[in-house]
Scaffold this motif. Structure first.
Motif, PDB file in Angstrom:
ATOM      1  N   VAL A 327      42.540  42.882  44.966  1.00 40.14           N
ATOM      2  CA  VAL A 327      42.238  42.159  43.734  1.00 40.14           C
ATOM      3  C   VAL A 327      40.748  42.318  43.462  1.00 40.14           C
ATOM      4  O   VAL A 327      39.998  42.816  44.300  1.00 40.14           O
ATOM      5  CB  VAL A 327      42.603  40.661  43.843  1.00 40.14           C
ATOM      6  CG1 VAL A 327      44.090  40.482  44.083  1.00 40.14           C
ATOM      7  CG2 VAL A 327      41.790  39.973  44.933  1.00 40.14           C
ATOM      8  N   ASP A 366      45.705  42.887  41.577  1.00 44.20           N
ATOM      9  CA  ASP A 366      45.163  43.153  40.245  1.00 44.20           C
ATOM     10  C   ASP A 366      45.317  44.621  39.860  1.00 44.20           C
ATOM     11  O   ASP A 366      45.416  44.952  38.670  1.00 44.20           O
ATOM     12  CB  ASP A 366      43.674  42.788  40.185  1.00 44.20           C
ATOM     13  CG  ASP A 366      43.429  41.291  40.193  1.00 44.20           C
ATOM     14  OD1 ASP A 366      44.338  40.545  39.778  1.00 44.20           O
ATOM     15  OD2 ASP A 366      42.336  40.872  40.616  1.00 44.20           O
ATOM     16  N   LEU A 400      43.161  45.789  35.321  1.00 42.53           N
ATOM     17  CA  LEU A 400      42.730  44.582  34.616  1.00 42.53           C
ATOM     18  C   LEU A 400      43.100  44.654  33.138  1.00 42.53           C
ATOM     19  O   LEU A 400      43.533  43.653  32.541  1.00 42.53           O
ATOM     20  CB  LEU A 400      41.220  44.401  34.765  1.00 42.53           C
ATOM     21  CG  LEU A 400      40.702  44.130  36.185  1.00 42.53           C
ATOM     22  CD1 LEU A 400      39.187  44.058  36.186  1.00 42.53           C
ATOM     23  CD2 LEU A 400      41.306  42.851  36.760  1.00 42.53           C
ATOM     24  N   ARG A 403      46.780  44.038  32.815  1.00 43.68           N
ATOM     25  CA  ARG A 403      47.104  42.616  33.012  1.00 43.68           C
ATOM     26  C   ARG A 403      46.805  41.811  31.761  1.00 43.68           C
ATOM     27  O   ARG A 403      47.573  40.917  31.381  1.00 43.68           O
ATOM     28  CB  ARG A 403      46.321  42.062  34.201  1.00 43.68           C
ATOM     29  CG  ARG A 403      46.749  40.649  34.589  1.00 43.68           C
ATOM     30  CD  ARG A 403      45.930  40.111  35.732  1.00 43.68           C
ATOM     31  NE  ARG A 403      44.534  39.911  35.361  1.00 43.68           N
ATOM     32  CZ  ARG A 403      43.628  39.393  36.173  1.00 43.68           C
ATOM     33  NH1 ARG A 403      43.973  39.049  37.402  1.00 43.68           N
ATOM     34  NH2 ARG A 403      42.370  39.226  35.779  1.00 43.68           N
TER      35      ARG A 403
END
Length: 660
Positions: A327, A366, A400, A403
């Motif tokens: 992450v 992540d 990222l 996400r």
């Protein structure tokens, strides 16, 4: 599970190839569920003669299992009275991942055996507690099936099975984990390898793929984006591999646009050729080919488009898992581990899956490194290609970005490559420092939830100080260039993608710390007793003393001139493992070896360089602090455009070609 439901293979049980003896602990484990692990015998470890050499393992009953009993990639023989467990990295079933990300509710374990013995099924929970689920006696040629629920695996846990032979031997002919077949056809994959002057690695992976046609069934194209001067297509053995892979293999030669440029080209081509997925693969890896089928099957079953990647094992210590998932620390913007109880570099030959509780907790990430990562083209069409940053942070930034758009990333256990680990590299020093420094800041500007990026500006300046007191002036020059280019805004990213590396490397001749020599005897011998502390090791200052230490050290290096003889001969030699800023700061002149042990360079203290570079670093970071919000807005607004198919198309030189 109703017999009317059509089933498909989710995960085959596999065994190591003949030339992968040092990975056996990842596939099969001797002993019962309480975890007596496989061990190489001392004689073999001292003198491995060939793949025909016996490999011995201690089993629960004190008997030995021989590697020669591995009959194929799917079959192994147990001698009378022996026991084997498949509660291993590659053969246990990661039930919690299937429970979390797919609609699958049940799995079926199918075990085909010949001989006499027992099959016993086990499961674990997120705490690593092991539980017996079911078992059956087998005799003769048998097919044994177990229907297994995924309901208990909300936070973690695996399924696996053990085999035990009785008075006679027992052979595992094959085994597989099955699930309800999804609607529609399996997805089509473009498998893309980006390479830059590593043709032997690249060709080896192509050869591995050619030897495993079963995992290429749904691979539409194997695409090698060759950005080097040592061309893969010109290597001995390429014609043989090409003849096996045929039209499925295609090579694109393009300028060196780094990893982000090579992988973006693969993503671009996957969209253009109608693939459902782009599978990105590093060149300097050895792949477990079964990973391809596992990633595809899992991706097809995900409830919504999901980035699915594999793990990375150490290429030079092949039972060592480098990391189980990553992450981004949102306050510092550095890679971090998702859970405090995780450990880096877990060695399965020391502690197997069943002995290691933290491996049973599901890890949500992540991003996944692009050493092995499958991205649905539906996601690519929505959020674009890579950020054009050459190397470093491209995979993290993409995760990222996905996400934020509502697409998750999964690092799937049981899918992996072997890759050179970070302990054998030092990419924070030298030419890569430019890309590390700039790209970390760009990613922070775009995604940080904290004012002024949390601790990133402070840590960036602290890194400058560490490099400067370490006499790493070439590295610091690269970092200062990175800050200057950051202020140019997002427009500079595509513009310098193909040229920046050359500009950085052109500066090496100006800095002794950048000039590498293969033989340390090419440097003058150090004078006896000229080192700063004799034989006493120099440790890291206490945290409470760091500021005082830093001020004192910088002041000393600014005011005190180096001894005249330090320019003529070094004060000593430092191994790479001792190349730490708090040690280097005490030297005026020292020869330091690089991370892989192939060369060394001569660091020489220069107060004038320290003074000018420190002042510039302070000024640039002060400007960054003042302009943070403005730069953040610029990069965020530009992101859709600079990562678009159209922008990359121009960078690839395809904008004016017919048919594009």
């Amino acid at each position: 599970m109703s017999s009317e439901i059509k089933m498909q293979v989710l995960q085959r049980v596999i065994l190591p190839a003949d030339d992968q003896l040092d990975t056996t602990a990842l596939y099969v484990d001797a002993g019962p569920a309480n975890g007596i692990r496989l061990r190489e015998n001392d004689e073999f470890a001292r003198n491995p003669k060939s793949t025909e050499e016996k490999l011995h393992f201690v089993s629960s009953g004190g008997e030995e299992v021989h590697f020669e009993d591995v009959l194929s990639r799917s079959s192994v023989r147990l001698r009378a009275g022996e026991q084997l467990s498949f509660g291993t990295y590659f053969n246990a079933f990661p039930a919690s991942y299937w429970r979390r990300w797919t609609d699958l509710q049940m799995v079926r374990l199918v075990v085909r055996t010949t001989g006499h013995g027992t099959v016993t099924v086990y499961k674990s929970n997120a705490r690593g507690t092991l539980q017996r689920v079911d078992g059956a006696r087998v005799e003769g040629a048998a097919v044994t099936e177990f229907e297994l629920s995924l309901k208990p695996f909300g936070d973690g846990g695996w399924y696996w099975f053990d085999l035990a032979s009785s008075r006679e031997e027992l052979t595992l002919d094959s085994a597989e984990w099955q699930g309800a077949e999804r609607e529609g056809n399996p997805g089509k994959v473009t498998l893309e390898i980006t390479t830059m002057n590593k043709p032997d690695f690249c060709l080896n992976n192509a050869r591995i793929l050619s030897e495993h046609p079963e995992v290429l069934e749904h691979v539409q194209e194997i695409l090698i984006v060759d950005q080097g001067t040592q061309k893969v297509a010109e290597q001995p053995g390429f014609a043989e591999v090409k003849s096996v892979l045929g039209d499925k293999l295609r090579i694109i030669n393009q300028a060196n646009l780094g990893g982000s440029g090579g992988f973006s080209r693969g993503m671009y081509e996957a969209v253009e050729n109608g693939s459902d997925y782009a599978l990105l693969l590093d060149d300097d890896v050895v792949i477990e080919p079964e990973s391809i089928a596992r990633l595809l099957t899992f991706s097809d079953h995900c409830r919504k488009p999901t980035i699915v990647g594999g793990h990375m094992f150490d290429l030079y210590s092949r039972s060592v898992l480098h990391t189980f998932g990553e992450v981004v620390d949102p306050y510092r913007f550095v890679p971090a581990m998702p859970h405090a109880d995780m450990e880096m570099r877990h060695d399965f030959s020391v502690a197997n899956l069943r002995q290691t509780p933290w491996l049973h907790r599901r890890v949500d990430v992540d991003y996944n490194g692009w050493w092995l990562c499958m991205i649905p083209t539906e996601i690519i069409r929505e959020i674009g290609l890579s950020l054009p940053v050459f190397i470093k942070w491209d995979d993290a930034e993409y995760g990222l970005r996905a996400r934020e758009a509502g697409f998750a990333t999964v690092s799937l256990p049981g899918a992996a490559v072997w890759h050179v680990s970070w302990i054998d590299k030092d990419d924070l020093v030298g030419w890569q420092a430019y890309f590390h420094g700039r790209n970390r800041l760009i990613t922070t500007l775009i995604y940080s939830p904290y004012k002024k990026g949390g601790r990133v500006i402070r840590e960036s300046f602290q890194a400058d100080v560490k490099h400067l007191v370490s006499m790493q002036y070439f590295t610091e020059h690269s970092r200062l260039d990175a800050l200057k280019d950051l202020f140019l805004g997002p427009a500079h990213l595509h513009g310098n993608l193909a040229t920046k590396l050359g500009e950085i490397n052109a500066l090496k001749s100006d800095y002794p710390d950048a000039e590498m020599r293969e033989n340390v005897d090419d440097f003058p011998a150090p004078a006896l007793g000229r080192g700063p502390s004799g034989l006493n090791p120099i440790g890291l200052p206490n945290k409470k003393d760091l500021v005082k230490w830093g001020v004192t050290t910088v002041a000393r290096q600014l005011v005190k001139k180096p001894a005249a003889e330090s320019a003529e001969r070094p004060q000593g030699f430092l191994a790479h493992r001792d190349n730490r800023w708090f040690r280097l700061a005490h030297y005026d002149s020292v020869v330091v070896s690089n991370a892989d042990g192939t060369a060394a360079s001569w660091y020489k203290r220069d107060p004038d360089k320290l003074k000018s570079m420190l002042a510039e670093a302070g000024k640039l970071h002060a400007n960054l602090y003042r302009q943070w919000e403005e730069l953040s807005e610029q990069y965020r607004k530009a992101l859709p455009e600079i990562t678009s198919m159209e922008a990359w198309k121009k960078t690839f030189g395809l904008a004016d070609e017919e048919g594009h």
